[in-house]
Design an enzyme around this catalytic site. Structure first.
Site, mmCIF file in Angstrom:
data_model
loop_
_atom_site.group_PDB
_atom_site.id
_atom_site.type_symbol
_atom_site.label_atom_id
_atom_site.label_comp_id
_atom_site.label_asym_id
_atom_site.label_seq_id
_atom_site.Cartn_x
_atom_site.Cartn_y
_atom_site.Cartn_z
ATOM 1 N N HIS A 114 -20.071 -27.378 -57.739
ATOM 2 C CA HIS A 114 -18.783 -28.065 -57.903
ATOM 3 C C HIS A 114 -18.179 -28.547 -56.585
ATOM 4 O O HIS A 114 -16.963 -28.450 -56.372
ATOM 5 C CB HIS A 114 -17.803 -27.175 -58.652
ATOM 6 C CG HIS A 114 -18.183 -26.894 -60.066
ATOM 7 N ND1 HIS A 114 -18.777 -27.838 -60.887
ATOM 8 C CD2 HIS A 114 -18.080 -25.757 -60.824
ATOM 9 C CE1 HIS A 114 -18.998 -27.310 -62.083
ATOM 10 N NE2 HIS A 114 -18.601 -26.048 -62.068
ATOM 11 N N HIS A 183 -12.899 -29.264 -65.571
ATOM 12 C CA HIS A 183 -13.461 -27.953 -65.926
ATOM 13 C C HIS A 183 -12.464 -27.132 -66.749
ATOM 14 O O HIS A 183 -12.342 -25.918 -66.567
ATOM 15 C CB HIS A 183 -13.846 -27.201 -64.653
ATOM 16 C CG HIS A 183 -14.918 -26.169 -64.821
ATOM 17 N ND1 HIS A 183 -14.685 -24.936 -65.398
ATOM 18 C CD2 HIS A 183 -16.219 -26.171 -64.493
ATOM 19 C CE1 HIS A 183 -15.795 -24.222 -65.389
ATOM 20 N NE2 HIS A 183 -16.754 -24.958 -64.848
ATOM 21 N N GLU A 320 -17.937 -30.280 -70.128
ATOM 22 C CA GLU A 320 -17.789 -31.018 -68.873
ATOM 23 C C GLU A 320 -18.654 -32.275 -68.920
ATOM 24 O O GLU A 320 -19.870 -32.200 -68.838
ATOM 25 C CB GLU A 320 -18.211 -30.144 -67.697
ATOM 26 C CG GLU A 320 -17.504 -28.793 -67.632
ATOM 27 C CD GLU A 320 -18.312 -27.782 -66.836
ATOM 28 O OE1 GLU A 320 -18.606 -28.044 -65.653
ATOM 29 O OE2 GLU A 320 -18.668 -26.726 -67.407
#
Length: 356
Positions: A114, A183, A320
């Site tokens: 991420h 997220h 996601e």
């Protein structure tokens, strides 16, 4: 509300606490006749979404915290944030771009997750109100977390009736890679409920990308047929999650990327999930090539949520929308490269309804 009517959304701004350096964090509340969404500048994160169940009872269906200070306590499992500049994982944080070796920061065992150690989730975005919503902007300098090029990213949240739209853009001054997603963890029975295993999931995907022992895609694009990853028909999340399957064991459940049917860049169905207990339904449509379904495997009860309940394993799920994990290392995956002069664009809608 009829199809011809014009939904009215109000947008208000309040303070939401302070970061460790004293910087103020703002909270924007988007409210229509059907949905209320609260979004903070820290991480450009979804803090709450309130919707009605089949009987008209309103509940918050997003896992989160009541203040910025609470988000800063302990390890944040990316609750509601925008992930970037590269969402999901890159194996060993390494890839080659235009013949140059790139090394990012590492923050997930041997890999980058991420965006790295200080990803976009840990930034206080600039914000301004737009019609029916709010737009966040972040400038990521050249070399940020090891990525080349100065990247200017925007995320615009707009609410119209029962539809929350996320529109992403990015530009760069050097060749780079970009992959942005949100997220948010959902529990359609209401934030604080202990399980999402009875939720019934449908994915518009005939293939997925299997992972290795460190959750990096192997490069294979595999058929879901006759596997626990076949959600082409509505299936409870918990029905096969405990099967003796190597892919499930590696992730501790579902934490995989599915290949969304249809043309990349075209807004099309990706997922629908239904909670039989409340009647709430969440549909996801996207322009992205993939969607990561994550069953909250690493939630461990160490965080206490907005209603005072512990966020235990599988008490929330994520959907996601994204380009595939580790794309820079797999030429057969859709490219995540962004050239100067081009604009990265991505759109995802979350649509909230109920069913009897």
């Amino acid at each position: 509300m009829t199809a011809a009517s014009s939904p009215i959304t109000t947008v208000t701004r309040t303070t939401f606490g302070n970061l460790a350096d004293g910087a103020s964090v703002d909270l924007y509340t988007l409210k229509s006749s059907e949905v209320e969404a609260r979004i903070a500048t820290y991480g450009a994160r979804i803090v709450a979404i309130e919707t009605s169940d089949r009987d008209g009872n309103i509940a918050d269906i997003v896992l989160g915290a009541n203040s910025t200070e609470e988000y800063l306590q302990g390890k944040d499992p990316y609750l509601g944030v925008i992930c970037g500049r590269f969402a999901n994982r890159i194996g060993k944080g390494q890839f080659t771009l235009d013949g140059k070796a790139i090394q990012t920061t590492l923050n997930n065992g041997p890999n980058m997750l991420h965006g790295g150690a200080e990803g976009f989730n840990r930034r206080n975005w600039q914000a301004h109100e737009v019609p029916n919503g709010v737009e966040f902007t972040l400038v990521s300098p050249h070399g940020d977390q090891g990525f080349p090029g100065t990247l200017t990213a925007t995320v615009r949240y707009t609410l119209n009736g029962n539809r929350l739209r996320l529109e992403y853009t990015a530009t760069t001054d050097q060749l780079t890679v970009v992959n942005l997603t949100n997220h948010a963890y959902f529990n359609l029975s209401g934030e604080g409920n202990p399980s999402i295993l009875d939720h019934v999931l449908t994915l518009d995907a005939d293939h997925y990308t299997p992972i290795d022992a460190t959750l990096i895609p192997t490069g294979e694009i595999a058929a879901v047929a006759a596997t626990p990853f076949d959600f082409t028909q509505p299936t409870p999340v918990g029905e096969r999650i405990g099967e003796d399957d190597e892919q499930l064991r590696r992730a501790g459940g579902y934490d995989h990327n599915w290949v969304v049917r249809g043309d990349v860049g075209t807004l099309r169905p990706a997922a629908e999930i239904f909670d039989p207990a409340s009647g709430r339904v969440l549909a996801v449509i996207t322009t992205e090539p993939g969607i990561q379904f994550y069953s909250g495997n690493f939630l461990d009860g160490s965080r206490t949520g907005k209603s005072g309940a512990q966020y235990i394993q599988r008490s929330g799920f994520c959907l996601e929308t994204q380009h595939f994990p580790d794309s820079p290392n797999h030429p057969n995956f859709p490219t995540t490269e962004l050239q100067p002069g081009d604009t990265y664009r991505s759109t995802t809608d979350f649509i909230f309804t109920t069913r009897k």
